[in-house]
Design a protein around this motif. Structure first.
Motif, PDB file in Angstrom:
ATOM      1  N   PHE A  20     137.658  -0.213  15.926  1.00  0.00           N
ATOM      2  CA  PHE A  20     136.380   0.224  16.478  1.00  0.00           C
ATOM      3  C   PHE A  20     136.569   1.612  17.099  1.00  0.00           C
ATOM      4  O   PHE A  20     137.619   1.909  17.670  1.00  0.00           O
ATOM      5  N   VAL A  21     135.549   2.436  17.003  1.00  0.00           N
ATOM      6  CA  VAL A  21     135.622   3.812  17.505  1.00  0.00           C
ATOM      7  C   VAL A  21     134.326   4.137  18.231  1.00  0.00           C
ATOM      8  O   VAL A  21     133.325   3.435  18.110  1.00  0.00           O
ATOM      9  N   ASP A  22     134.346   5.230  19.013  1.00  0.00           N
ATOM     10  CA  ASP A  22     133.087   5.667  19.625  1.00  0.00           C
ATOM     11  C   ASP A  22     132.283   6.521  18.655  1.00  0.00           C
ATOM     12  O   ASP A  22     131.066   6.395  18.547  1.00  0.00           O
ATOM     13  N   VAL A  47     134.234   0.507  12.783  1.00  0.00           N
ATOM     14  CA  VAL A  47     132.866   0.257  13.239  1.00  0.00           C
ATOM     15  C   VAL A  47     132.678   0.997  14.553  1.00  0.00           C
ATOM     16  O   VAL A  47     133.563   0.973  15.420  1.00  0.00           O
ATOM     17  N   GLU A  48     131.545   1.656  14.713  1.00  0.00           N
ATOM     18  CA  GLU A  48     131.275   2.345  15.975  1.00  0.00           C
ATOM     19  C   GLU A  48     130.859   1.334  17.047  1.00  0.00           C
ATOM     20  O   GLU A  48     130.088   0.401  16.775  1.00  0.00           O
ATOM     21  N   LEU A  49     131.373   1.533  18.254  1.00  0.00           N
ATOM     22  CA  LEU A  49     131.124   0.579  19.329  1.00  0.00           C
ATOM     23  C   LEU A  49     129.631   0.436  19.620  1.00  0.00           C
ATOM     24  O   LEU A  49     129.165  -0.659  19.972  1.00  0.00           O
ATOM     25  N   GLY A  50     128.864   1.514  19.482  1.00  0.00           N
ATOM     26  CA  GLY A  50     127.437   1.425  19.730  1.00  0.00           C
ATOM     27  C   GLY A  50     126.764   0.369  18.875  1.00  0.00           C
ATOM     28  O   GLY A  50     125.823  -0.301  19.324  1.00  0.00           O
ATOM     29  N   ASP A  51     127.251   0.177  17.644  1.00  0.00           N
ATOM     30  CA  ASP A  51     126.680  -0.845  16.770  1.00  0.00           C
ATOM     31  C   ASP A  51     126.959  -2.242  17.303  1.00  0.00           C
ATOM     32  O   ASP A  51     126.134  -3.155  17.147  1.00  0.00           O
ATOM     33  N   ASP A  86     139.369   2.818  19.598  1.00  0.00           N
ATOM     34  CA  ASP A  86     139.882   4.191  19.619  1.00  0.00           C
ATOM     35  C   ASP A  86     138.858   5.058  20.357  1.00  0.00           C
ATOM     36  O   ASP A  86     137.794   5.362  19.839  1.00  0.00           O
ATOM     37  N   MET A  87     139.223   5.483  21.572  1.00  0.00           N
ATOM     38  CA  MET A  87     138.298   6.190  22.458  1.00  0.00           C
ATOM     39  C   MET A  87     138.583   7.691  22.442  1.00  0.00           C
ATOM     40  O   MET A  87     139.633   8.122  22.887  1.00  0.00           O
ATOM     41  N   THR A  88     137.647   8.469  21.923  1.00  0.00           N
ATOM     42  CA  THR A  88     137.815   9.915  21.934  1.00  0.00           C
ATOM     43  C   THR A  88     136.826  10.607  22.865  1.00  0.00           C
ATOM     44  O   THR A  88     136.979  11.792  23.139  1.00  0.00           O
ATOM     45  N   GLY A  89     135.824   9.889  23.349  1.00  0.00           N
ATOM     46  CA  GLY A  89     134.878  10.447  24.312  1.00  0.00           C
ATOM     47  C   GLY A  89     133.713  11.154  23.655  1.00  0.00           C
ATOM     48  O   GLY A  89     133.907  12.122  22.923  1.00  0.00           O
ATOM     49  N   LEU A  90     132.511  10.685  23.931  1.00  0.00           N
ATOM     50  CA  LEU A  90     131.312  11.272  23.334  1.00  0.00           C
ATOM     51  C   LEU A  90     130.697  12.326  24.248  1.00  0.00           C
ATOM     52  O   LEU A  90     130.584  12.116  25.457  1.00  0.00           O
TER      53      LEU A  90
END
Length: 323
Positions: free
Chosen positions: A246-248, A268-272, A291-295
């Motif tokens: 999962f990613v941002d 899959v994006e976490l928002g989903d 996997d957190m890269t920061g939005l």
């Protein structure tokens, strides 16, 4: 009138006075929702190494339907430690999308820390087993501390924390932040700490793999924080190929996150997931990774919240900024 325009400045003290955990969680969750609905745009990332030894980046975006526009200029300057300063530096600017005029300049260090902690907490709530009790942490810096703080806030079943340090020595000051909230202890064997934990958080400078892939047990969830630049990593080679990833933001994660090392692995994006939590079916043996890269949208929604609160409470400094 243009000649009477002002610019609001929010310094570190004002920002920290207004950053309340639940407010930040709400703002960050809103950012994920905007991203999921594609109502908020994340512009192409700038992230470059400097000859000074620092790393400089710009994250920008907008929400056209909410008149929200801005950017964060931030990076990491390790030599600041020699001057007694903070190596992470960030400044956020909100801009009026109708005119291009700056509305507010905000010290972004505390915002970055808090919104990243909140994102990690949301990731744990959405992806980890609710009965997770044992947490393994890599790192004891500012971001490591906030990640544990939000983990304990969002996952009340956590009763013990093991932490691993780069120097292999205990950190009494770090432990003091959590002694009254959980059993916390220093781990000297990284693989053993991983193998006996339900949750793993990696919050290091991303200098290389922190543990062996075989140590991760079925059912474990991992939040990866430290990989935010090309070449950085915290997970072992080949590990992402056997997890649910999962990613941002997919494009950004494949560019600078852990996902850069496994560009063909589905994610899959976490928002989903946050938008439809009932669809997140976690099987007992699943190993999940966030996997957190920061939005940029996280910075902007939190900054907007602070801007509105500061204006309402007459906080910060206003300086003339005529056209």
């Amino acid at each position: 009138m243009p000649g009477n325009a002002q610019l609001l400045l929010l310094d570190k003290d004002v920002v920290e006075s207004l950053l309340i955990a639940n407010d930040v969680l709400a703002a960050v969750e809103r950012a994920f929702e905007l991203h999921r609905l594609r109502k908020g745009r994340v512009f192409p990332l700038i992230r470059e190494r400097l000859e000074t030894g620092g790393v400089f980046g710009i994250k920008a975006g907008d929400v056209q339907s909410e008149s929200l526009l801005g950017f964060k200029a931030a990076g990491f300057w390790p030599s600041n430690r020699n001057q007694g300063g903070e190596p992470h530096q960030a400044t956020i600017m909100l801009i009026d999308p109708a005119t291009g005029r700056p509305l507010c300049v905000i010290d972004g260090n505390a915002i970055t820390t808090m919104r990243t902690g909140a994102a990690g907490g949301l990731g744990l709530r959405a992806l980890a087993r609710p009965d997770s009790r044992r947490l393994c942490l890599f790192g004891t810096g500012v971001q490591a501390r906030i990640q544990v703080t939000f983990a304990l806030h969002m996952m009340p079943a956590i009763s013990s924390v093991q932490y691993v340090t780069a120097r292999g020595t205990a950190d009494a000051r770090f432990e003091s932040h959590f002694n009254d909230r959980c059993a916390i202890s220093h781990a000297t064997d990284a693989d053993d700490a991983v193998a006996t934990s339900d949750l793993i958080i990696t919050a290091t400078p991303g200098g290389g793999p922190l543990f062996g892939a075989a140590a991760v047990q079925p059912g474990t969830h991992i939040n990866c924080v430290g990989a935010d630049t090309k070449g950085k990593r915290e997970l072992p080679e080949g590990f992402l190929e056997r997890v649910r990833l999962f990613v941002d933001d997919e494009a950004q994660a494949r560019q600078i996150g852990e996902t850069q090392w496994a560009p063909d692995v589905a994610c899959v994006e976490l928002g989903d997931v946050l938008g439809a939590p009932e669809k997140m079916i976690r099987h007992p043996d699943d190993i999940t990774v966030f996997d957190m890269t920061g939005l940029a949208l996280q910075d902007l929604t939190v900054a907007r919240m602070l801007y509105e609160q500061a204006a309402k409470s007459n906080l910060g400094a206003r300086i003339p900024w005529p056209w």
